[in-house]
Design a protein around this motif. Structure first.
Motif, PDB file in Angstrom:
ATOM      1  N   VAL A 189       1.304   4.552   0.840  1.00 40.56           N
ATOM      2  CA  VAL A 189       0.558   5.477   1.692  1.00 40.56           C
ATOM      3  C   VAL A 189       1.518   6.369   2.453  1.00 40.56           C
ATOM      4  O   VAL A 189       2.546   5.890   2.948  1.00 40.56           O
ATOM      5  N   TYR A 237      -6.005   5.696  12.861  1.00 39.05           N
ATOM      6  CA  TYR A 237      -4.908   5.853  11.922  1.00 39.05           C
ATOM      7  C   TYR A 237      -5.478   6.540  10.690  1.00 39.05           C
ATOM      8  O   TYR A 237      -6.627   6.285  10.316  1.00 39.05           O
ATOM      9  N   GLN A 246      -3.333   7.594   0.288  1.00 38.06           N
ATOM     10  CA  GLN A 246      -2.880   6.496  -0.564  1.00 38.06           C
ATOM     11  C   GLN A 246      -2.951   6.899  -2.032  1.00 38.06           C
ATOM     12  O   GLN A 246      -3.956   7.445  -2.485  1.00 38.06           O
ATOM     13  N   HIS A 274      -9.635  -7.338   0.353  1.00 37.67           N
ATOM     14  CA  HIS A 274      -9.668  -6.101  -0.448  1.00 37.67           C
ATOM     15  C   HIS A 274      -8.383  -5.904  -1.222  1.00 37.67           C
ATOM     16  O   HIS A 274      -7.295  -6.187  -0.725  1.00 37.67           O
ATOM     17  N   ARG A 316     -12.401   4.696   3.157  1.00 35.18           N
ATOM     18  CA  ARG A 316     -11.682   5.504   2.160  1.00 35.18           C
ATOM     19  C   ARG A 316     -12.532   6.726   1.903  1.00 35.18           C
ATOM     20  O   ARG A 316     -13.768   6.618   1.802  1.00 35.18           O
ATOM     21  N   ILE A 321      -6.729   1.054  13.507  1.00 34.19           N
ATOM     22  CA  ILE A 321      -5.517   0.310  13.887  1.00 34.19           C
ATOM     23  C   ILE A 321      -5.166   0.448  15.383  1.00 34.19           C
ATOM     24  O   ILE A 321      -4.930  -0.568  16.047  1.00 34.19           O
ATOM     25  N   HIS A 336      -7.649  -8.088   6.975  1.00 31.55           N
ATOM     26  CA  HIS A 336      -7.174  -7.905   8.352  1.00 31.55           C
ATOM     27  C   HIS A 336      -8.342  -7.539   9.260  1.00 31.55           C
ATOM     28  O   HIS A 336      -9.426  -7.165   8.782  1.00 31.55           O
ATOM     29  N   LEU A 366      -8.359   4.047   9.437  1.00 31.95           N
ATOM     30  CA  LEU A 366      -8.466   2.694  10.008  1.00 31.95           C
ATOM     31  C   LEU A 366      -8.465   2.772  11.533  1.00 31.95           C
ATOM     32  O   LEU A 366      -7.916   3.710  12.112  1.00 31.95           O
ATOM     33  N   ASP A 390      -7.263   7.221   3.730  1.00 39.72           N
ATOM     34  CA  ASP A 390      -7.602   5.979   4.427  1.00 39.72           C
ATOM     35  C   ASP A 390      -7.818   6.295   5.903  1.00 39.72           C
ATOM     36  O   ASP A 390      -7.014   7.024   6.493  1.00 39.72           O
ATOM     37  N   HIS A 394      -6.884  -3.062  -4.546  1.00 37.50           N
ATOM     38  CA  HIS A 394      -7.208  -1.841  -5.278  1.00 37.50           C
ATOM     39  C   HIS A 394      -6.581  -1.899  -6.655  1.00 37.50           C
ATOM     40  O   HIS A 394      -5.556  -2.552  -6.848  1.00 37.50           O
ATOM     41  N   ARG A 423       0.883  -1.168   0.000  1.00 37.26           N
ATOM     42  CA  ARG A 423       0.000   0.000   0.000  1.00 37.26           C
ATOM     43  C   ARG A 423       0.918   1.213   0.000  1.00 37.26           C
ATOM     44  O   ARG A 423       1.690   1.407   0.943  1.00 37.26           O
ATOM     45  N   HIS A 457      -5.503  -8.493   0.384  1.00 33.30           N
ATOM     46  CA  HIS A 457      -5.250  -8.999   1.733  1.00 33.30           C
ATOM     47  C   HIS A 457      -6.494  -8.744   2.581  1.00 33.30           C
ATOM     48  O   HIS A 457      -7.443  -8.113   2.117  1.00 33.30           O
TER      49      HIS A 457
HETATM   50  C1  1HN Z   1      -4.494  -1.224   4.417  1.00 35.53           C
HETATM   51  O1  1HN Z   1      -4.874  -2.485   4.222  1.00 35.53           O
HETATM   52  C2  1HN Z   1      -4.823  -0.244   3.501  1.00 35.53           C
HETATM   53  O2  1HN Z   1      -6.082  -1.725   2.161  1.00 35.53           O
HETATM   54  C3  1HN Z   1      -4.449   1.063   3.702  1.00 35.53           C
HETATM   55  O3  1HN Z   1      -5.627   0.206   1.360  1.00 35.53           O
HETATM   56  C4  1HN Z   1      -3.729   1.412   4.822  1.00 35.53           C
HETATM   57  C5  1HN Z   1      -2.612   0.773   6.855  1.00 35.53           C
HETATM   58  C6  1HN Z   1      -2.220  -0.180   7.734  1.00 35.53           C
HETATM   59  C7  1HN Z   1      -2.601  -1.493   7.570  1.00 35.53           C
HETATM   60  C8  1HN Z   1      -3.362  -1.859   6.481  1.00 35.53           C
HETATM   61  C9  1HN Z   1      -5.563  -0.624   2.253  1.00 35.53           C
HETATM   62  C10 1HN Z   1      -3.364   0.435   5.744  1.00 35.53           C
HETATM   63  C11 1HN Z   1      -3.748  -0.892   5.548  1.00 35.53           C
END
Ligand code: 1HN
Length: 353
Positions: free
Chosen positions: A74, A93, A97, A149, A116, A167, A110, A165, A163, A151, A72, A108
């Motif tokens: 970012v 967080y 991006q 997900h 977004r 986190i 999580h 999150l 973004d 992109h 990513r 991936h």
């Molecule tokens: C993540 O999966 C994305 O999917 C963006 O675009 C920022 C920051 C930390 C961990 C996973 C994404 C992220 C992230």
């Protein structure tokens, strides 16, 4: 200082040192900072100038690392009050991006929930559990917890989104898992627009039951939020603290789109100044349209379209704008309300209401 006072002080200090070796500490030295009378946050008000400062850095990042290498690409918006934390507030967080034309960011999933908010570019997509969601400026898009997900940008313009999150919340609970996708790009399981048609027309498939607390809608297009805000503004009677403000909802429950994060969009009429307001949810704002200033306590932020700024918990906030303005915002209000913690205070005419 008398001899007896010195010896009391010495006895206490040697006691504190002694018990520390046994993993003990005195509460009485810390009680008031542990339980403050009102929130004492290390989070500071901060402003990111998009066009002047952040955008050039993001595009430099685009030259030095590919989306594939970065996974990513970012730039993290880190609060200077929380150095090294990768956090914009204590609980959230945020990052910007960049996905360049022709790039993909691999699949991936999580435990962390993501939103977004599109800053520039149109036509790139994020695919969530096999459904591609096309994105345009001002769109609010969800990637709930544990959904696959990836992109991609098949348009001819660079695409930048904010973004958000949860986190820090997931780290706090030590409850995070992550998994890479088997393929770089997910197979398409549903046609684009499927979830929008099924769940965001005030209709639901007849026997549909929510499987979790996340909204089944993946994209809240700016076209629709703008329509609502414009109609509200035509109706008149802005709220003194917020102008015309709406919250994004999970249509199945009327609650927040995701269990931890709440999101809002508001319109401030031309030459408007809000009454002072504060709330316990430190809030991240992204400017959609208009120019104005936000006073956060004694700190003044001058903003314009595409800027991002933060209002820390319990800081009085006053927005002022010359032109009509639109602000998107998000916070951990969802989590705070679930826990019965969220508070607000409206300061109308100098009085706390
Ligand atoms: C993540 O999966 C994305 O999917 C963006 O675009 C920022 C920051 C930390 C961990 C996973 C994404 C992220 C992230």
């Amino acid at each position: 200082m008398t001899i007896s006072e010195v010896s009391t002080e010495d006895r206490r200090n040697s006691f504190y040192e002694l018990i520390r070796k046994d993993n003990l500490a005195s509460l009485w030295q810390r009680l008031h900072s542990l339980v403050p009378k009102s929130p004492l946050t290390p989070v500071v008000p901060v402003h990111w100038d998009y066009d002047g400062v952040v955008r050039p850095h993001i595009f430099t990042a685009g030259e030095i690392v590919t989306a594939e290498e970065a996974e990513r690409r970012v730039l993290i918006l880190e609060n200077p009050g929380l150095p090294g934390s990768a956090s914009i507030t204590q609980s959230l967080y945020a990052g910007l991006q960049l996905v360049l034309p022709g790039e993909v960011a691999r699949a991936h999933r999580h435990s962390q929930s993501a939103l977004r908010f599109v800053i520039e570019g149109r036509g790139a997509y994020t695919a969530v559990d096999g459904e591609r969601v096309a994105m345009s400026p001002g769109d609010f898009v969800l990637t709930p917890s544990w959904r696959w997900h990836d992109h991609g940008n098949e348009s001819d313009e660079p695409m930048v989104w904010l973004d958000g999150l949860d986190i820090p919340i997931i780290s706090f609970f030590d409850a995070g898992f992550a998994e890479p996708g088997k393929a770089i790009t997910q197979a398409e399981l549903r046609p684009p627009g499927d979830s929008e048609a099924r769940y965001s027309n005030n209709l639901l498939p007849v026997d549909w039951k929510p499987g979790d607390r996340n909204s089944p809608i993946l994209r809240y297009p700016y076209e629709r939020s703008n329509e609502t805000l414009s109609a509200m503004a035509r109706g008149g009677d802005p709220d003194a603290c917020h102008g015309y403000k709406v919250r994004f909802i999970n249509p199945a429950t009327g609650s927040t789109p995701m269990p931890t994060i709440a999101a809002f969009i508001q319109r401030l009429p031309e030459s408007f100044e809000t009454a002072a307001y504060r709330s316990t949810d430190s809030t991240i704002f992204a400017v959609v349209e208009g120019h104005g200033q936000t006073k956060v306590g004694s700190h003044c932020i001058e903003w314009k379209p595409r800027d991002v700024f933060v209002v820390p918990s319990w800081h009085p906030v006053v927005h002022r704008c010359e032109t009509e303005a639109t602000l998107f915002s998000f916070s951990d209000r969802a989590a705070q309300e679930t826990l019965g913690l969220w508070r607000e205070a409206r300061h109308l005419n100098g009085e706390v209401a």
